[in-house]
Scaffold this active site. Structure first.
Site, PDB file in Angstrom:
ATOM      1  N   ASP A 139      28.337  33.112  34.403  1.00 31.57           N
ATOM      2  CA  ASP A 139      29.212  32.590  33.337  1.00 31.57           C
ATOM      3  C   ASP A 139      28.996  31.121  32.965  1.00 31.57           C
ATOM      4  O   ASP A 139      28.878  30.270  33.849  1.00 31.57           O
ATOM      5  CB  ASP A 139      30.683  32.665  33.782  1.00 31.57           C
ATOM      6  CG  ASP A 139      31.033  33.956  34.455  1.00 31.57           C
ATOM      7  OD1 ASP A 139      30.222  34.881  34.482  1.00 31.57           O
ATOM      8  OD2 ASP A 139      32.159  34.030  34.982  1.00 31.57           O
ATOM      9  N   GLU A 306      38.632  39.249  33.020  1.00 28.82           N
ATOM     10  CA  GLU A 306      38.080  38.001  33.554  1.00 28.82           C
ATOM     11  C   GLU A 306      37.939  36.965  32.441  1.00 28.82           C
ATOM     12  O   GLU A 306      37.985  37.297  31.257  1.00 28.82           O
ATOM     13  CB  GLU A 306      36.682  38.252  34.151  1.00 28.82           C
ATOM     14  CG  GLU A 306      36.659  39.274  35.273  1.00 28.82           C
ATOM     15  CD  GLU A 306      35.280  39.460  35.912  1.00 28.82           C
ATOM     16  OE1 GLU A 306      35.222  39.554  37.130  1.00 28.82           O
ATOM     17  OE2 GLU A 306      34.274  39.528  35.176  1.00 28.82           O
TER      18      GLU A 306
HETATM   19  C1  FRU Z   1      32.639  36.900  35.674  1.00 29.21           C
HETATM   20  C2  FRU Z   1      32.987  36.500  37.085  1.00 29.21           C
HETATM   21  C3  FRU Z   1      34.235  35.636  37.106  1.00 29.21           C
HETATM   22  C4  FRU Z   1      34.094  34.873  38.380  1.00 29.21           C
HETATM   23  C5  FRU Z   1      32.605  34.631  38.425  1.00 29.21           C
HETATM   24  C6  FRU Z   1      32.017  34.581  39.795  1.00 29.21           C
HETATM   25  O1  FRU Z   1      31.303  37.166  35.458  1.00 29.21           O
HETATM   26  O2  FRU Z   1      33.158  37.653  37.889  1.00 29.21           O
HETATM   27  O3  FRU Z   1      35.434  36.365  37.001  1.00 29.21           O
HETATM   28  O4  FRU Z   1      34.815  33.686  38.377  1.00 29.21           O
HETATM   29  O5  FRU Z   1      32.001  35.683  37.683  1.00 29.21           O
HETATM   30  O6  FRU Z   1      30.686  34.193  39.768  1.00 29.21           O
END
Ligand code: FRU
Length: 559
Positions: A139, A306
């Protein structure tokens, strides 16, 4: 005789100073003693190896610990262990656990000052998209604009090209296209690894809010929200000593997105909690008051919610103003795996109210490789500029790159449009993409933009001399755009990869813009009613285009 012995001692000491020493112990543990000089200890990685532990110990005290796939039989690539932060503090040792002592990594360790050591020139490294120099990225995090600089942080594993050891990496840009690697901004601490979050500007200070995710001894992670302050524009952060600032008993409780809300003269915060988004308010970014939750019955619930975002967009021409709640979801996307859905409504600083019926689901991008979309804080001229992670959790760890994994999408600007009874979010490539349009060329290249004037039925086939191809079709009758990547090149690394994606076009499309960059195709309706992002891994670049029912103009992209 005596002279001869002294020479031998001198040679031995020299050899010792020239290489790090490895001391094998029982139970697959070895101690590496680095040389006194050489900033980087280069760790040889084998991606198929199980994770071992690499620990930095100074004067007997554990400084940090990471999970690293140390090479057992073969070296795929190297990652850097930066020793600089631990120098001058006492006896420095690197302890490697859970790696058989005869493993090849111990013979292939390298120590030097060369930050570009063993960097692989990979054929699928995009030319004008942001990528980490080495290691894994997911992300985009904490993006903000300040004093002419776009700041982008990202979920980052510096110790391998697969997910793990979450840090925040940092890059900066003055034009949203060319990015400078600024290294690590946030590293794991006793509260856990650094999961996704966001930055705000509080007068001159950059405040990062992120999730610390901490494994518990009996399995499962605990997630809590923390903050960190930067007084040098986001280059370095000092974590708040009162962390964590927000806790809960929920298992999935993460990805905070704070923002200043002038309407209530306070900070708001939205974060993901299982199958809903929670909204809070605060006067100081430390004490948070719960306000409301949104989402239980709304939209798609095929996976975990998320990475939220919440902001207002105006469309002066249409005289409409809405709040948009971004909700990334995994799995549950329209073609499997990860995708970005959104809700259009109103927000009064306390509660988000969706304008659509609960059963309506709206997707921001109809490709398979567009996830974790969030916007830049403080972009000028009321712009709502976003970046997405160009991958999908179904196969993100398997895509055929080596020393780095994954890129971000091109920057896009969001707006609003109406179709029937509904208000939708429009997506167009940011204006910075037009600035890098170069000369017109006859055939597609590995980094180009193709503008296509469409007719009522337009078919576009991109291909290379190996017979690999991507077929796209716009059908005005059905009001759809499709992209078929089943024969696009290497599709073998995951059953979930070959697919045909289809987007509604909400009316007719006059012109399409396709952005090609080695391993990705991003397709847009020039007016913003449709976006589709898909990865492709052709064995050589597509160098031919055939358009039936339409006209193509190809521009080289300058990078
Ligand atoms: C989304 C996610 C988020 C989390 C991160 C961990 O892709 O699962 O929810 O904070 O990646 O790397």
């Amino acid at each position: 005789m005596k002279r001869c012995f002294m020479t031998m001692v001198a040679v031995m000491t020299l050899t010792m100073a020239g290489a790090q020493t490895v001391t094998p112990q029982a139970c697959e543990q070895s101690i590496v003693t680095p040389k006194a000089t050489g900033r980087y200890l280069w760790l040889p990685i084998q991606e198929s190896a199980p994770e071992g532990k690499v620990q930095v110990i100074v004067n007997g005290m554990l400084q940090m610990e990471q999970n690293v796939r140390m090479a057992r039989e073969q070296v795929d690539y190297y990652v850097a262990l930066d020793l600089q932060p631990y120098r001058g503090k006492g006896a420095l040792k690197v302890c490697v656990q859970n790696v058989p002592t005869g493993s090849v990594c111990f013979k292939k360790l390298v120590q030097n000052n060369d930050a570009d050591f063993a960097l692989i020139d990979e054929k699928f490294r995009p030319l004008y998209h942001h990528t980490p120099k080495r290691g894994w990225m997911n992300d985009p995090n904490g993006m903000f604009y300040k004093d002419g600089v776009w700041n982008l942080y990202y979920q980052y594993n510096p110790y391998g090209s697969m997910w793990g050891n979450m840090h925040w990496g940092h890059s900066t840009s003055t034009d949203l296209i060319h990015w400078k690697d600024e290294g690590v901004a946030l590293a794991p601490d006793a509260w856990g690894t650094m999961f996704s979050g966001s930055c705000v500007l509080d007068k001159g200070t950059v405040v990062a809010m992120y999730t610390a995710s901490r494994p518990t001894p009996f399995g499962g992670d605990v997630q809590a929200q923390c903050i960190a302050f930067s007084n040098d524009g986001g280059k370095t952060f000092k974590k708040y000593e009162g962390n964590p600032v927000l806790t809960a008993e929920d298992k999935d409780f993460r990805d905070p997105r704070p923002f200043w809300n002038e309407d209530i003269k306070a900070w708001n915060l939205i974060l993901a909690a299982g199958q809903e988004m929670r909204i809070y308010s605060s006067k100081d970014l430390k004490d948070w008051k719960y306000e409301s939750s949104f989402g239980k019955e709304y939209g798609n619930h095929g996976g975990v919610w998320e990475c939220p975002d919440l902001f207002e967009i105006k469309n002066e021409k249409l005289n409409i103003k809405n709040w948009v709640l971004i909700c990334n979801i995994n799995p549950g996307g329209p073609f499997g795996g990860s995708a970005t859905q959104y809700f259009v409504g109103q927000f009064d600083g306390h509660k988000f109210t969706c304008e659509s019926k609960p059963e309506v689901t709206k997707w921001l991008d109809y490709g398979k490789d567009h996830y974790a979309t969030v916007s830049f804080y403080n972009a000028l001229d009321n712009r709502r500029t976003v970046l997405a992670w160009m991958s999908n959790w179904q196969y993100a760890n398997q895509v055929p790159t080596k020393q780095f994994r994954s890129a971000n999408s091109i920057p896009r600007d969001l707006g609003l449009f109406r179709c029937g009874e509904e208000t939708y979010v429009s997506v167009v490539p940011s204006k910075e993409m037009t600035a890098v349009r170069g000369a017109k060329v006859k055939n597609p290249t590995e980094a180009c933009e193709i503008v296509i004037d469409t007719k009522s039925m337009t078919e576009i086939v991109l291909s290379n001399t190996k017979g690999e191809q991507v077929t796209m079709r716009y059908d005005a009758g059905k009001q759809t755009f499709t992209m078929d990547r089943t024969k696009s090149g290497d599709v073998s690394f995951s059953e979930a990869f070959p697919c045909v994606t289809e987007a509604p076009t909400y009316g007719t499309i006059k012109q399409l813009r396709l952005f090609i960059d080695r391993c990705s195709i991003e397709a847009f309706d020039t007016e913003g009613k449709m976006a589709m992002t898909n990865l492709v891994f052709p064995s050589e670049p597509y160098n031919s285009i055939k358009v039936k029912g339409g006209k193509a103009t190809i521009y080289q992209i300058e990078n």
